[in-house]
Design an enzyme around this catalytic site. Structure first.
Site, PDB file in Angstrom:
ATOM      1  N   TRP A 101       0.839  -1.207   0.000  1.00 33.64           N
ATOM      2  CA  TRP A 101       0.000   0.000   0.000  1.00 33.64           C
ATOM      3  C   TRP A 101       0.868   1.249   0.000  1.00 33.64           C
ATOM      4  O   TRP A 101       0.547   2.232  -0.674  1.00 33.64           O
ATOM      5  CB  TRP A 101      -0.968  -0.010   1.176  1.00 33.64           C
ATOM      6  CG  TRP A 101      -1.951  -1.141   1.102  1.00 33.64           C
ATOM      7  CD1 TRP A 101      -2.100  -2.165   1.992  1.00 33.64           C
ATOM      8  CD2 TRP A 101      -2.924  -1.371   0.060  1.00 33.64           C
ATOM      9  NE1 TRP A 101      -3.103  -3.012   1.575  1.00 33.64           N
ATOM     10  CE2 TRP A 101      -3.616  -2.559   0.397  1.00 33.64           C
ATOM     11  CE3 TRP A 101      -3.256  -0.700  -1.117  1.00 33.64           C
ATOM     12  CZ2 TRP A 101      -4.639  -3.078  -0.404  1.00 33.64           C
ATOM     13  CZ3 TRP A 101      -4.280  -1.226  -1.916  1.00 33.64           C
ATOM     14  CH2 TRP A 101      -4.952  -2.395  -1.552  1.00 33.64           C
ATOM     15  N   ASP A 171      -1.498   6.657   6.342  1.00 37.08           N
ATOM     16  CA  ASP A 171      -2.593   5.757   5.980  1.00 37.08           C
ATOM     17  C   ASP A 171      -2.783   4.819   7.167  1.00 37.08           C
ATOM     18  O   ASP A 171      -1.900   4.011   7.480  1.00 37.08           O
ATOM     19  CB  ASP A 171      -2.195   4.967   4.717  1.00 37.08           C
ATOM     20  CG  ASP A 171      -3.199   3.889   4.329  1.00 37.08           C
ATOM     21  OD1 ASP A 171      -4.179   3.675   5.059  1.00 37.08           O
ATOM     22  OD2 ASP A 171      -2.987   3.255   3.265  1.00 37.08           O
ATOM     23  N   LYS A 195     -11.814  -1.786   6.850  1.00 39.26           N
ATOM     24  CA  LYS A 195     -10.960  -2.684   7.613  1.00 39.26           C
ATOM     25  C   LYS A 195     -11.442  -2.738   9.058  1.00 39.26           C
ATOM     26  O   LYS A 195     -11.806  -3.786   9.548  1.00 39.26           O
ATOM     27  CB  LYS A 195      -9.493  -2.239   7.554  1.00 39.26           C
ATOM     28  CG  LYS A 195      -8.964  -2.021   6.141  1.00 39.26           C
ATOM     29  CD  LYS A 195      -8.837  -3.305   5.339  1.00 39.26           C
ATOM     30  CE  LYS A 195      -8.725  -3.092   3.831  1.00 39.26           C
ATOM     31  NZ  LYS A 195      -7.541  -2.403   3.376  1.00 39.26           N
TER      32      LYS A 195
HETATM   33  C1  LIG Z   1      -7.032  -1.952   2.080  1.00 43.59           C
HETATM   34  C2  LIG Z   1      -6.001  -0.898   2.182  1.00 43.59           C
HETATM   35  C3  LIG Z   1      -5.912   0.120   1.218  1.00 43.59           C
HETATM   36  C4  LIG Z   1      -6.789   0.182  -0.005  1.00 43.59           C
HETATM   37  O1  LIG Z   1      -8.080   0.529   0.345  1.00 43.59           O
HETATM   38  P1  LIG Z   1      -9.211   0.797  -0.724  1.00 43.59           P
HETATM   39  O2  LIG Z   1     -10.284   1.420   0.113  1.00 43.59           O
HETATM   40  O3  LIG Z   1      -9.585  -0.512  -1.315  1.00 43.59           O
HETATM   41  O4  LIG Z   1      -8.675   1.742  -1.735  1.00 43.59           O
HETATM   42  C5  LIG Z   1      -4.955   1.094   1.405  1.00 43.59           C
HETATM   43  N1  LIG Z   1      -4.151   1.080   2.470  1.00 43.59           N
HETATM   44  C6  LIG Z   1      -4.207   0.118   3.412  1.00 43.59           C
HETATM   45  C7  LIG Z   1      -3.279   0.154   4.570  1.00 43.59           C
HETATM   46  C8  LIG Z   1      -5.143  -0.899   3.290  1.00 43.59           C
HETATM   47  O5  LIG Z   1      -5.207  -1.863   4.229  1.00 43.59           O
END
Ligand SMILES: *Cc1c(COP(=O)(O)O)cnc(C)c1O
Length: 361
Positions: A101, A171, A195
């Site tokens: 990511w 993030d 998540k």
């Molecule tokens: C799942 C995830 C993403 C991507 O998320 P989307 O909402 O599908 O774009 C980005 N960063 C992390 C840390 C993730 O776990």
């Protein structure tokens, strides 16, 4: 079949209480005679939903007044573009590469300016967090970017990098609301909610006000400007209304459970059960260096791909689902987010012990 123990990395398990409440309110939300799905986002009822969601989140995370809370769409992935579009005033940003990511965000930023990878743990398949105490931060860097919890690899920063005074952007998709955070250490904290918070379709961005300006990169779409959404209080266009409503319920559930300090304690207890077992098991072993282990995502392997597959299949048949590791890593991964009850982890470990006994050489 009733409800399973769902160890999915995302979309992931939600609190049963929240789902039941949503079910009760499905046809008639608080006397409105309609579902939240059918409601105008300009209605009084929805206004209350989004305002309460924001104030509960502010309370949970202790968000200072000089930060905006935005409920947006496009997933965490759209933030990979919005961050450089809005923040790269000097055209320079430093990225710490701790997994897929972070790497995707880094690659996206390269489209907009000079994105520099100042540290990486790719040399050991992202099984650790690099030392970030003295990084070669660029003097002109507009921000330093991290992925705080690496969903796929199961690592988490235990101390934030020394950004040498530069704005930290994080993030937090897979560790959102799993423990208390000091918001003042960040310029931007964002995460897709699917998540650890709510249903897919909402991304929450917590951003310091001075970072929200009209001075964005040329050509940045209106919908990709933080100012658009901050000025309109996340109602510039139709927001992901039902998703925000469920997030709001999860915030109330978290408050009832004692807030983020209590969640941290619970999450540590849960993770310890699994990690302690992995440390003593002769069959299963964790793949991450101990000091950087995530409380949320726990990858492990047997060392034999066929046996891994057999385990995943047997576990699913016993009601422990979505334990297969990410397609790029293999093995297993148990995601044990806030809504995973401790019994789920205890029972999983009991199942793993039994599997180990049955497969001893
Ligand atoms: C799942 C995830 C993403 C991507 O998320 P989307 O909402 O599908 O774009 C980005 N960063 C992390 C840390 C993730 O776990």
């Amino acid at each position: 079949m009733g409800r399973v123990y769902n160890f999915s990395a995302g979309p992931a398990v939600l609190p049963e209480e929240v789902l039941k409440e949503a079910a009760e309110e499905m046809l008639d939300y608080q006397g409105t005679g309609m579902s939240v799905m059918e409601m105008s986002h300009r209605s009084k009822a929805f206004e209350t939903i989004i305002q309460e969601a924001e104030s509960d989140l502010r309370e949970l995370m202790n968000i200072p007044d000089n930060y905006k809370v935005l409920f947006l769409q496009g997933g965490a992935s759209l933030q990979f573009s919005m961050i450089p579009q809005n923040l790269m005033k000097n055209g320079v940003a430093d990225y710490i590469i701790t997994g897929q990511w972070a790497k995707k965000a880094f690659k996206e930023a390269q489209k907009y300016g000079k994105a520099v990878a100042v540290a990486s743990s790719e040399d050991k398949t992202f099984s650790y967090i690099p030392d970030c105490s003295d990084l070669p931060i660029d003097d002109d860097a507009d921000y330093v970017y991290i992925c705080e919890n690496n969903t796929i690899y199961g690592t988490k920063y235990k101390t934030l990098p020394d950004t040498k005074g530069k704005t930290l952007v994080a993030d937090v998709s897979s560790c959102f609301l799993s423990e208390p955070v000091d918001v003042t250490k960040y310029g931007v904290i964002y995460g897709g909610v699917q998540k650890n918070v709510g249903p897919a379709g909402v991304v929450i961005v917590i951003i310091r006000e001075d970072l929200i300006t009209e001075d964005v990169l040329p050509g940045t779409p209106t919908m990709c400007q933080y100012k658009t959404h901050a000025d309109a209080k996340s109602l510039y266009n139709t927001p992901p209304a039902y998703g925000i409503y469920i997030c709001g319920k999860v915030f109330k559930w978290l408050k009832k459970r004692g807030g983020l300090a209590a969640m941290k304690e619970y999450n540590e207890k849960k993770a310890k059960i699994l990690y302690d077992f992995l440390d003593e098991s002769k069959l299963f072993k964790g793949t991450v260096v101990k000091e950087d282990r995530s409380l949320m995502n726990v990858p492990f392997v047997t060392g034999d791909a066929d046996l891994d597959a057999e385990f995943v299949k047997a576990a699913a048949a016993a009601g422990f689902v979505n334990l297969k590791g990410h397609r790029t890593v293999g093995g297993m991964r148990a995601s044990i987010y806030n809504a995973m009850p401790i019994e789920g982890v205890e029972k999983l470990v009991a199942f793993m012990k039994k599997f180990e006994e049955e497969h001893q050489a």
